[in-house]
Write an enzyme that holds these catalytic residues in place. Structure first.
Site, PDB file in Angstrom:
ATOM      1  N   ASP A  37      14.265  44.953 -33.310  1.00 40.04           N
ATOM      2  CA  ASP A  37      13.904  43.597 -33.699  1.00 40.04           C
ATOM      3  C   ASP A  37      14.828  43.203 -34.853  1.00 40.04           C
ATOM      4  O   ASP A  37      15.483  44.065 -35.463  1.00 40.04           O
ATOM      5  CB  ASP A  37      12.435  43.577 -34.129  1.00 40.04           C
ATOM      6  CG  ASP A  37      12.022  42.253 -34.732  1.00 40.04           C
ATOM      7  OD1 ASP A  37      12.330  41.203 -34.149  1.00 40.04           O
ATOM      8  OD2 ASP A  37      11.404  42.278 -35.808  1.00 40.04           O
ATOM      9  N   ASP A  63      14.238  40.070 -37.588  1.00 44.13           N
ATOM     10  CA  ASP A  63      13.533  39.677 -38.823  1.00 44.13           C
ATOM     11  C   ASP A  63      12.471  40.700 -39.192  1.00 44.13           C
ATOM     12  O   ASP A  63      11.603  41.043 -38.390  1.00 44.13           O
ATOM     13  CB  ASP A  63      12.873  38.311 -38.630  1.00 44.13           C
ATOM     14  CG  ASP A  63      13.886  37.183 -38.576  1.00 44.13           C
ATOM     15  OD1 ASP A  63      14.345  36.752 -39.632  1.00 44.13           O
ATOM     16  OD2 ASP A  63      14.222  36.753 -37.454  1.00 44.13           O
ATOM     17  N   ASP A  66       8.543  45.262 -36.429  1.00 47.19           N
ATOM     18  CA  ASP A  66       7.633  45.084 -37.562  1.00 47.19           C
ATOM     19  C   ASP A  66       6.462  44.155 -37.289  1.00 47.19           C
ATOM     20  O   ASP A  66       5.538  44.063 -38.091  1.00 47.19           O
ATOM     21  CB  ASP A  66       8.400  44.503 -38.758  1.00 47.19           C
ATOM     22  CG  ASP A  66       8.726  43.020 -38.552  1.00 47.19           C
ATOM     23  OD1 ASP A  66       9.374  42.692 -37.537  1.00 47.19           O
ATOM     24  OD2 ASP A  66       8.328  42.207 -39.391  1.00 47.19           O
TER      25      ASP A  66
END
Length: 274
Positions: free
Chosen positions: A36, A38, A211
């Site tokens: 991922d 961000d 996250d």
């Protein structure tokens, strides 16, 4: 610690980092690394346009791309944004907008055809959001999705999410909740789990680093691959943050403290996989 068989035998969960290394580095040429963006490769910023990869990330990804089967970034950001932030990484695959776009490095960006008719709707929605949402909400237009951020005004969370859900329902769109953001997307069946499920075909092992709650679907795709392919081994890694609490970490095998710590971890990965 007793040595682990790096062939078909899988170490038990939960994993330690050392167990994960031992189970995968012996077959680096069959391993895919998914990330991922961000909150994982880059710290989250109040201004989403100001986000930059954490130190050591770019060099580590470039080195890893030459020793593993494949490195891929799977993000809610458009491919063009990702390309601008990973200049020079020509051997890294980019999946943008949860898989509605993809490209290989600096190659042509391919868009999911089913999403293209929704471009005008998204432009209209973005303008309506700018006109109607209260001051403090940030509208991020991505051509095929609209993200409504309230990071700098958390008191607006309920108002922004209610507005976003109502507009999505009225227009026949879908929503994705994230870290202090609600994203409105076309009604097209693409998500991170589907991307990983397809991209992992032919791999002997894979790591996924994420996250946010949308990354849990990617974790599930690795678990599903393990269930149907006994020779495959997947490692799910959460990057800790205070906003998703334990939800993502509980679904993962390992947890890393921050994107900055991930930069160090990937530097170690270069040595391990080499």
């Amino acid at each position: 610690m007793r040595p682990i068989n790096t062939g078909n035998q899988r170490p038990p969960r939960p994993l330690t980092a050392e167990q994960a290394w031992q189970a995968t580095t012996g077959r680096a040429g069959q391993c895919v690394l998914f990330f991922d963006f961000d909150g994982t490769l880059a710290p989250v910023h109040d201004d989403p346009t100001a986000v930059q990869p954490a130190p050591k990330v770019l060099a580590a990804l470039d080195a890893l791309a030459s020793v593993v089967q494949r490195v891929a970034i799977v993000s809610a950001r458009p491919v063009e944004f990702l390309r601008d932030h990973f200049v020079g990484l020509t051997d890294v695959d980019l999946y943008g907008l949860y898989g509605l776009e993809h490209s290989h490095g600096s190659g042509e960006t391919v868009t999911e055809e089913a999403a293209l008719p929704w471009v005008p709707t998204m432009a209209e929605l973005a303008q309506q959001a700018r006109d109607e949402l209260p001051a403090g909400a940030l509208v991020e237009y991505k051509r095929l999705s609209v993200a409504l951020h309230y990071r700098t005004a958390p008191q607006l969370a309920q108002a922004v999410e209610t507005w976003g859900r109502e507009q999505a329902e009225r227009r026949g769109l879908r929503v994705q909740i994230g870290r202090m953001v609600i994203e409105i997307k076309p009604p097209v069946d693409r998500d991170k789990g589907m991307v990983i499920g397809e991209a992992v075909q032919g791999a002997g092992c894979a790591w996924y680093f994420g996250d946010d709650v949308s990354d849990i679907k990617a974790f599930a795709a690795l678990r599903a691959r393990e269930e149907t392919h006994p020779d495959f081994f997947g490692v799910c890694v959460a990057v800790a943050n205070p906003e998703t609490g334990a939800e993502v970490s509980t679904a993962a095998d390992l947890t890393i403290d921050s994107p900055e710590a991930l930069g160090d971890f990937l530097t170690e990965a270069v040595h391990r996989f080499s």
